[in-house]
Design an enzyme around this catalytic site. Structure first.
Site, mmCIF file in Angstrom:
data_model
loop_
_atom_site.group_PDB
_atom_site.id
_atom_site.type_symbol
_atom_site.label_atom_id
_atom_site.label_comp_id
_atom_site.label_asym_id
_atom_site.label_seq_id
_atom_site.Cartn_x
_atom_site.Cartn_y
_atom_site.Cartn_z
ATOM 1 N N GLY A 47 51.412 21.138 35.832
ATOM 2 C CA GLY A 47 50.571 21.868 36.777
ATOM 3 C C GLY A 47 50.595 21.656 38.227
ATOM 4 O O GLY A 47 51.351 20.776 38.443
ATOM 5 N N GLN A 52 48.192 20.348 46.893
ATOM 6 C CA GLN A 52 49.487 19.821 46.768
ATOM 7 C C GLN A 52 50.333 20.186 47.717
ATOM 8 O O GLN A 52 51.502 19.564 48.210
ATOM 9 C CB GLN A 52 49.846 19.564 45.372
ATOM 10 N N CYS A 100 51.746 12.762 38.268
ATOM 11 C CA CYS A 100 51.240 13.805 39.341
ATOM 12 C C CYS A 100 52.735 13.948 40.436
ATOM 13 O O CYS A 100 53.142 12.810 40.568
ATOM 14 C CB CYS A 100 50.131 13.232 39.962
ATOM 15 N N LEU A 101 52.699 15.147 40.559
ATOM 16 C CA LEU A 101 53.718 15.274 41.473
ATOM 17 C C LEU A 101 53.373 14.687 42.900
ATOM 18 O O LEU A 101 54.378 14.522 43.742
ATOM 19 C CB LEU A 101 54.272 16.800 41.553
ATOM 20 N N HIS A 142 42.695 17.256 35.375
ATOM 21 C CA HIS A 142 43.400 16.634 36.232
ATOM 22 C C HIS A 142 43.619 17.582 37.569
ATOM 23 O O HIS A 142 43.474 17.096 38.827
ATOM 24 C CB HIS A 142 44.755 16.260 35.868
ATOM 25 N N GLU A 143 44.086 18.816 37.260
ATOM 26 C CA GLU A 143 44.252 19.815 38.560
ATOM 27 C C GLU A 143 42.938 19.993 39.288
ATOM 28 O O GLU A 143 42.915 19.981 40.499
ATOM 29 C CB GLU A 143 44.797 21.130 37.834
ATOM 30 N N HIS A 146 42.109 17.501 41.719
ATOM 31 C CA HIS A 146 42.844 17.533 43.431
ATOM 32 C C HIS A 146 41.905 18.475 44.051
ATOM 33 O O HIS A 146 41.857 18.277 45.415
ATOM 34 C CB HIS A 146 44.215 18.416 42.954
HETATM 35 NI NI NI Z 1 48.185 16.040 40.196
#
Ligand code: NI
Length: 177
Positions: A47, A52, A100-101, A142-143, A146
């Protein structure tokens, strides 16, 4: 179109509350989503949220094929979700590992609602309205965090469950997501 650099924890933009999308089906919106898709696929993520890649708008994408890296996790259909609203359908919470990226190389156990309804729009303004559970529910939470400026380490209850992926899961090459 383009693989974008992913902002890492510490960047102030990741802590901002993102703005709602006001116009659907615009070239700018489609270009943003294409960049997000290209970036997520290139980094093998499950995701990605627009902030991000440095765009503070309420757009998230997610999707996950079975056995890609979590053998136990259910497949999640590829979804573009704009201006999402989440409603928990149960008070029940469950802890599980997340990465997480924007927090590369680390994993932590994060409590999430087990079942929820999410509503929002696709890039053309069509309504999306789903009830989900399990890994699908976890990814959405999670997304969407953000978009509120929340990174998963902020939700960890027990910091003994936070560490480097290579130490926690030796011998397994788990990418960040
Ligand atoms: Ni993330």
């Amino acid at each position: 179109m383009a693989i974008k650099p992913v902002l890492k924890m510490g960047e102030p933009l990741l802590l901002q509350v993102a703005r709602a999308v006001e116009q659907f089906d615009t070239p700018e919106l489609h270009a943003l989503i294409q960049d997000m898709q290209d970036t997520m696929i290139a980094l093998d993520g499950a995701g990605l949220a627009a902030p991000q890649i440095g765009v503070s708008l309420r757009v998230v994408i997610f999707g996950f094929k079975k056995n890609q890296r979590y053998p136990d996790a259910d497949e999640v259909p590829f979804t573009v979700l704009i201006n999402p609203q989440l409603t928990p359908l149960s008070d029940e919470m469950v802890e599980d590992w997340e990465g997480c990226l924007s927090v590369p190389g680390l994993r932590g156990k994060v409590p999430r609602h087990t079942r929820l309804r999410y509503r929002g729009h696709d890039p053309w303004g069509n309504t999306i309205d789903r009830e989900v559970s399990g890994f699908h529910a976890r990814v959405v939470q999670h997304e969407c965090d953000h978009l509120q400026g929340i990174l998963y380490p902020m939700r960890i209850k027990d910091f003994r469950t936070f560490g480097f992926t290579e130490i926690l899961f030796p011998g397994r090459s788990l990418p960040d997501e």
